[in-house]
Every structure is written in C-alpha cells, then in structure tokens.
Design a protein around this motif. Structure first.
Motif, PDB file in Angstrom:
ATOM      1  N   VAL A  20     -27.281  45.571 -26.989  1.00  0.00           N
ATOM      2  CA  VAL A  20     -28.334  44.955 -25.722  1.00  0.00           C
ATOM      3  C   VAL A  20     -27.724  45.165 -24.345  1.00  0.00           C
ATOM      4  O   VAL A  20     -28.627  45.368 -23.344  1.00  0.00           O
ATOM      5  N   LYS A  21     -26.599  44.566 -24.046  1.00  0.00           N
ATOM      6  CA  LYS A  21     -26.251  44.369 -22.763  1.00  0.00           C
ATOM      7  C   LYS A  21     -26.024  45.665 -22.042  1.00  0.00           C
ATOM      8  O   LYS A  21     -26.476  45.951 -21.062  1.00  0.00           O
ATOM      9  N   ASP A  22     -25.428  46.665 -22.846  1.00  0.00           N
ATOM     10  CA  ASP A  22     -25.436  48.054 -22.472  1.00  0.00           C
ATOM     11  C   ASP A  22     -26.771  48.552 -22.208  1.00  0.00           C
ATOM     12  O   ASP A  22     -26.899  49.245 -21.121  1.00  0.00           O
ATOM     13  N   PHE A  23     -27.775  48.333 -22.799  1.00  0.00           N
ATOM     14  CA  PHE A  23     -29.160  48.969 -22.472  1.00  0.00           C
ATOM     15  C   PHE A  23     -29.869  48.258 -21.497  1.00  0.00           C
ATOM     16  O   PHE A  23     -30.307  48.941 -20.333  1.00  0.00           O
ATOM     17  N   LEU A  24     -29.689  46.941 -21.245  1.00  0.00           N
ATOM     18  CA  LEU A  24     -30.069  46.195 -19.862  1.00  0.00           C
ATOM     19  C   LEU A  24     -29.324  46.547 -18.737  1.00  0.00           C
ATOM     20  O   LEU A  24     -29.996  46.985 -17.871  1.00  0.00           O
ATOM     21  N   SER A  25     -28.122  46.648 -18.771  1.00  0.00           N
ATOM     22  CA  SER A  25     -27.275  47.496 -17.751  1.00  0.00           C
ATOM     23  C   SER A  25     -27.784  48.920 -17.314  1.00  0.00           C
ATOM     24  O   SER A  25     -28.021  49.168 -16.200  1.00  0.00           O
ATOM     25  N   SER A  26     -27.630  49.649 -18.511  1.00  0.00           N
ATOM     26  CA  SER A  26     -27.904  51.224 -17.909  1.00  0.00           C
ATOM     27  C   SER A  26     -29.322  51.397 -17.459  1.00  0.00           C
ATOM     28  O   SER A  26     -29.631  52.239 -16.861  1.00  0.00           O
ATOM     29  N   HIS A  27     -30.184  50.671 -17.889  1.00  0.00           N
ATOM     30  CA  HIS A  27     -31.619  50.837 -17.562  1.00  0.00           C
ATOM     31  C   HIS A  27     -31.985  49.870 -16.278  1.00  0.00           C
ATOM     32  O   HIS A  27     -33.221  49.993 -15.968  1.00  0.00           O
ATOM     33  N   LEU A  28     -30.960  49.189 -15.644  1.00  0.00           N
ATOM     34  CA  LEU A  28     -31.220  48.399 -14.735  1.00  0.00           C
ATOM     35  C   LEU A  28     -32.634  47.316 -14.655  1.00  0.00           C
ATOM     36  O   LEU A  28     -33.188  47.387 -13.881  1.00  0.00           O
ATOM     37  N   ILE A  29     -32.349  46.835 -15.889  1.00  0.00           N
ATOM     38  CA  ILE A  29     -33.674  45.751 -16.266  1.00  0.00           C
ATOM     39  C   ILE A  29     -33.449  44.735 -15.424  1.00  0.00           C
ATOM     40  O   ILE A  29     -32.345  44.028 -15.392  1.00  0.00           O
ATOM     41  N   ASP A  30     -34.384  44.157 -14.862  1.00  0.00           N
ATOM     42  CA  ASP A  30     -34.671  43.023 -13.910  1.00  0.00           C
ATOM     43  C   ASP A  30     -34.997  41.622 -14.619  1.00  0.00           C
ATOM     44  O   ASP A  30     -34.617  40.468 -14.187  1.00  0.00           O
ATOM     45  N   VAL A  31     -35.761  41.746 -15.549  1.00  0.00           N
ATOM     46  CA  VAL A  31     -36.553  40.761 -16.577  1.00  0.00           C
ATOM     47  C   VAL A  31     -36.684  41.130 -17.805  1.00  0.00           C
ATOM     48  O   VAL A  31     -37.244  42.326 -18.251  1.00  0.00           O
ATOM     49  N   ALA A  32     -35.848  40.472 -18.657  1.00  0.00           N
ATOM     50  CA  ALA A  32     -35.777  40.860 -20.287  1.00  0.00           C
ATOM     51  C   ALA A  32     -36.387  39.761 -21.072  1.00  0.00           C
ATOM     52  O   ALA A  32     -36.110  38.606 -21.051  1.00  0.00           O
ATOM     53  N   GLY A  33     -37.208  40.032 -21.859  1.00  0.00           N
ATOM     54  CA  GLY A  33     -37.706  39.344 -23.143  1.00  0.00           C
ATOM     55  C   GLY A  33     -37.214  39.726 -24.281  1.00  0.00           C
ATOM     56  O   GLY A  33     -37.450  40.732 -24.729  1.00  0.00           O
ATOM     57  N   LEU A  34     -36.421  38.839 -25.329  1.00  0.00           N
ATOM     58  CA  LEU A  34     -35.689  39.335 -26.241  1.00  0.00           C
ATOM     59  C   LEU A  34     -36.248  38.410 -27.464  1.00  0.00           C
ATOM     60  O   LEU A  34     -36.037  37.061 -27.337  1.00  0.00           O
ATOM     61  N   GLN A  35     -36.972  38.997 -28.187  1.00  0.00           N
ATOM     62  CA  GLN A  35     -37.742  38.177 -29.388  1.00  0.00           C
ATOM     63  C   GLN A  35     -36.842  38.182 -30.664  1.00  0.00           C
ATOM     64  O   GLN A  35     -35.986  39.212 -30.969  1.00  0.00           O
ATOM     65  N   GLU A  36     -36.834  37.217 -31.577  1.00  0.00           N
ATOM     66  CA  GLU A  36     -36.067  37.155 -32.925  1.00  0.00           C
ATOM     67  C   GLU A  36     -34.458  37.105 -32.764  1.00  0.00           C
ATOM     68  O   GLU A  36     -34.000  37.768 -33.236  1.00  0.00           O
ATOM     69  N   SER A  37     -34.169  36.269 -31.752  1.00  0.00           N
ATOM     70  CA  SER A  37     -32.845  36.345 -31.266  1.00  0.00           C
ATOM     71  C   SER A  37     -31.917  35.781 -32.550  1.00  0.00           C
ATOM     72  O   SER A  37     -30.694  35.916 -32.592  1.00  0.00           O
ATOM     73  N   SER A  63     -33.927  29.365 -32.072  1.00  0.00           N
ATOM     74  CA  SER A  63     -34.395  29.883 -33.637  1.00  0.00           C
ATOM     75  C   SER A  63     -34.267  28.402 -34.272  1.00  0.00           C
ATOM     76  O   SER A  63     -33.835  27.487 -34.071  1.00  0.00           O
ATOM     77  N   THR A  64     -35.114  28.421 -35.517  1.00  0.00           N
ATOM     78  CA  THR A  64     -35.212  27.565 -36.281  1.00  0.00           C
ATOM     79  C   THR A  64     -34.737  27.812 -37.750  1.00  0.00           C
ATOM     80  O   THR A  64     -35.493  29.092 -38.254  1.00  0.00           O
ATOM     81  N   GLU A  65     -33.509  27.410 -38.425  1.00  0.00           N
ATOM     82  CA  GLU A  65     -33.340  27.810 -39.524  1.00  0.00           C
ATOM     83  C   GLU A  65     -33.039  29.348 -39.880  1.00  0.00           C
ATOM     84  O   GLU A  65     -33.481  30.168 -40.658  1.00  0.00           O
ATOM     85  N   SER A  66     -32.377  29.849 -38.668  1.00  0.00           N
ATOM     86  CA  SER A  66     -32.112  31.089 -38.545  1.00  0.00           C
ATOM     87  C   SER A  66     -33.363  32.332 -38.541  1.00  0.00           C
ATOM     88  O   SER A  66     -33.116  33.427 -38.744  1.00  0.00           O
ATOM     89  N   ARG A  67     -34.330  31.805 -38.131  1.00  0.00           N
ATOM     90  CA  ARG A  67     -35.505  32.401 -37.726  1.00  0.00           C
ATOM     91  C   ARG A  67     -35.895  32.252 -36.501  1.00  0.00           C
ATOM     92  O   ARG A  67     -35.800  31.200 -35.811  1.00  0.00           O
ATOM     93  N   GLY A  68     -36.618  33.569 -35.892  1.00  0.00           N
ATOM     94  CA  GLY A  68     -37.202  33.428 -34.518  1.00  0.00           C
ATOM     95  C   GLY A  68     -36.190  33.208 -33.306  1.00  0.00           C
ATOM     96  O   GLY A  68     -35.049  33.738 -33.529  1.00  0.00           O
ATOM     97  N   GLY A  69     -36.381  32.564 -32.388  1.00  0.00           N
ATOM     98  CA  GLY A  69     -35.743  32.440 -31.214  1.00  0.00           C
ATOM     99  C   GLY A  69     -36.393  33.204 -30.175  1.00  0.00           C
ATOM    100  O   GLY A  69     -36.414  34.594 -30.450  1.00  0.00           O
ATOM    101  N   VAL A  70     -36.331  32.984 -28.845  1.00  0.00           N
ATOM    102  CA  VAL A  70     -36.686  33.868 -27.786  1.00  0.00           C
ATOM    103  C   VAL A  70     -35.924  33.568 -26.639  1.00  0.00           C
ATOM    104  O   VAL A  70     -35.669  32.475 -26.218  1.00  0.00           O
ATOM    105  N   LEU A  71     -35.451  34.666 -26.160  1.00  0.00           N
ATOM    106  CA  LEU A  71     -34.619  34.537 -24.711  1.00  0.00           C
ATOM    107  C   LEU A  71     -35.489  35.430 -23.503  1.00  0.00           C
ATOM    108  O   LEU A  71     -36.082  36.298 -23.761  1.00  0.00           O
ATOM    109  N   VAL A  72     -35.619  34.634 -22.307  1.00  0.00           N
ATOM    110  CA  VAL A  72     -35.900  35.451 -21.322  1.00  0.00           C
ATOM    111  C   VAL A  72     -34.810  35.359 -20.325  1.00  0.00           C
ATOM    112  O   VAL A  72     -34.290  34.441 -19.795  1.00  0.00           O
ATOM    113  N   GLY A  73     -34.270  36.624 -19.604  1.00  0.00           N
ATOM    114  CA  GLY A  73     -33.219  36.571 -18.751  1.00  0.00           C
ATOM    115  C   GLY A  73     -33.728  37.327 -17.558  1.00  0.00           C
ATOM    116  O   GLY A  73     -34.652  38.063 -17.608  1.00  0.00           O
ATOM    117  N   TRP A  74     -33.186  37.153 -16.528  1.00  0.00           N
ATOM    118  CA  TRP A  74     -33.687  37.639 -15.017  1.00  0.00           C
ATOM    119  C   TRP A  74     -32.450  37.655 -14.275  1.00  0.00           C
ATOM    120  O   TRP A  74     -31.426  37.016 -14.313  1.00  0.00           O
TER     121      TRP A  74
END
Length: 192
Positions: A20-37, A63-74
């Motif tokens: 994920v880090k390599d993708f975000l870096s190589s595509h120069l992503i400014d804001v990312a929403g990551l679901q089911e973390s 996440s709750t009980e190893s399900r879900g979880g959402v991250l937003v990074g910028w």
C-alpha cells in the motif's frame, strides 16, 4: 490533487502495508481512503508504515472484532479543519494550502446488513451538514447502483433502489469507471 480509495482487506501484515505504501508513494497520492483495514488503534509507527513520508496525517475508525476499520490519510499540503468519525465512515474537512481550496473527504465501509446500511446512509447524509462545502465520498458501499455493475449474481433490487435514492437525495455524482468493467475482482482475471 490525487485521491484514492481502496478496500485493502487488512493491513496487519507488514508486506501488505509495504504494498500500500509503495502504491501511495509511486502514484503521488495526496489523500487516501482505505477501507477494511482491520486495524484497531494503529500506532504512529504502523500508520507511517502505510503512508510513508507522503501521507503523514491520519484519522481512523477502529475495526471491531477484526472486521471493518477505515483510515483516511493526507499529505502535509493539507491542513485539517475538522474531522468526524462515525460508525461506518471517516470524514475530514481539509484545506489545500497551495490552492487555498477546502473540501470534505469521506471514506466509508458500508455494512452488508440492510438495516445497518440504512443507518449508514443516514450517517453519510448528516456529514453534509456537519462538514459543509464540496464533498468527495468514496469507499466500499457493499452495493451497486445497477445489477450491470456486478460480476456474477445480481444485486438485490431493493438495495440498489435504496442506494440510488441515497445518491439522488445527497446530490452526489457517480463518476464512471474507466479502463475496466468492475472495481472489485477478488483477483479473478475474467471480466476485468
């Protein structure tokens, strides 16, 4: 500004975080929403292992009980004005320093259960009033706007109607998919 939304299906594995880090870096992503973390109370070190130097700020829904979880990074090109963490979503109202432009970015991981999904639509509708202005809403809605958007079995007509009503009532625009037929494939080659 470059945005991405990705159902990462878990970020506990260091190799997955690196991917994920390599993708975000190589595509120069400014804001990312990551679901089911599938992360609960991620440490700053773990968040850095996902965002690298590119995405240095984070807001998250555990996440709750190893399900879900959402991250937003910028990236540091943005300053946070306000954030809102709901039951199914994370929203950040950001100010883009170079352009002096402000907007809200919401990442959602919607439930499969019909009753819970109605609560999710209500939660997202409230975001418009909590964080006003231009709004980017992305994520895994666990429903499509048309049975044509599904690979294999058709979706429930009532679920599709409910989702369409939500999109219409919030005046959102569904951006067309470009370059492939489906957004999710479970690594199947056929029909992509």
């Amino acid at each position: 500004m470059k945005f991405t939304s990705w159902n990462v299906r878990g970020l506990n594995d260091p190799l997955k975080r690196r991917l994920v880090k390599d993708f975000l870096s190589s595509h120069l992503i400014d804001v990312a929403g990551l679901q089911e973390s599938k992360l609960s109370d991620p440490t700053p070190r773990k968040l850095q292992s996902i965002g690298g130097r590119r995405l240095s700020e984070w807001c998250y829904l555990n996440s709750t009980e190893s399900r879900g979880g959402v991250l937003v990074g910028w990236s540091d090109a943005f300053s946070l004005i306000q954030s809102h963490v709901g039951i199914f979503s994370v929203s950040v109202h950001l100010h883009h320093k170079p352009s002096n432009y402000s907007f809200t970015f919401t990442s959602v991981y919607a439930p499969i259960d019909k009753e819970d999904r109605a609560v999710c639509w209500w939660e997202l509708d409230r975001i418009r009033y909590i964080l006003p202005g231009p709004w980017i809403l992305c994520g895994d809605f666990n429903v499509t706007l048309s049975s044509d958007e599904r690979n294999g079995r058709n979706g429930s007509p009532s679920d599709i109607k409910s989702f369409r009503n939500f999109i219409s009532s919030t005046s959102l625009i569904d951006l067309p998919l470009s370059g492939r037929n489906f957004t999710w494939s479970n690594k199947r080659k056929k029909h992509l």
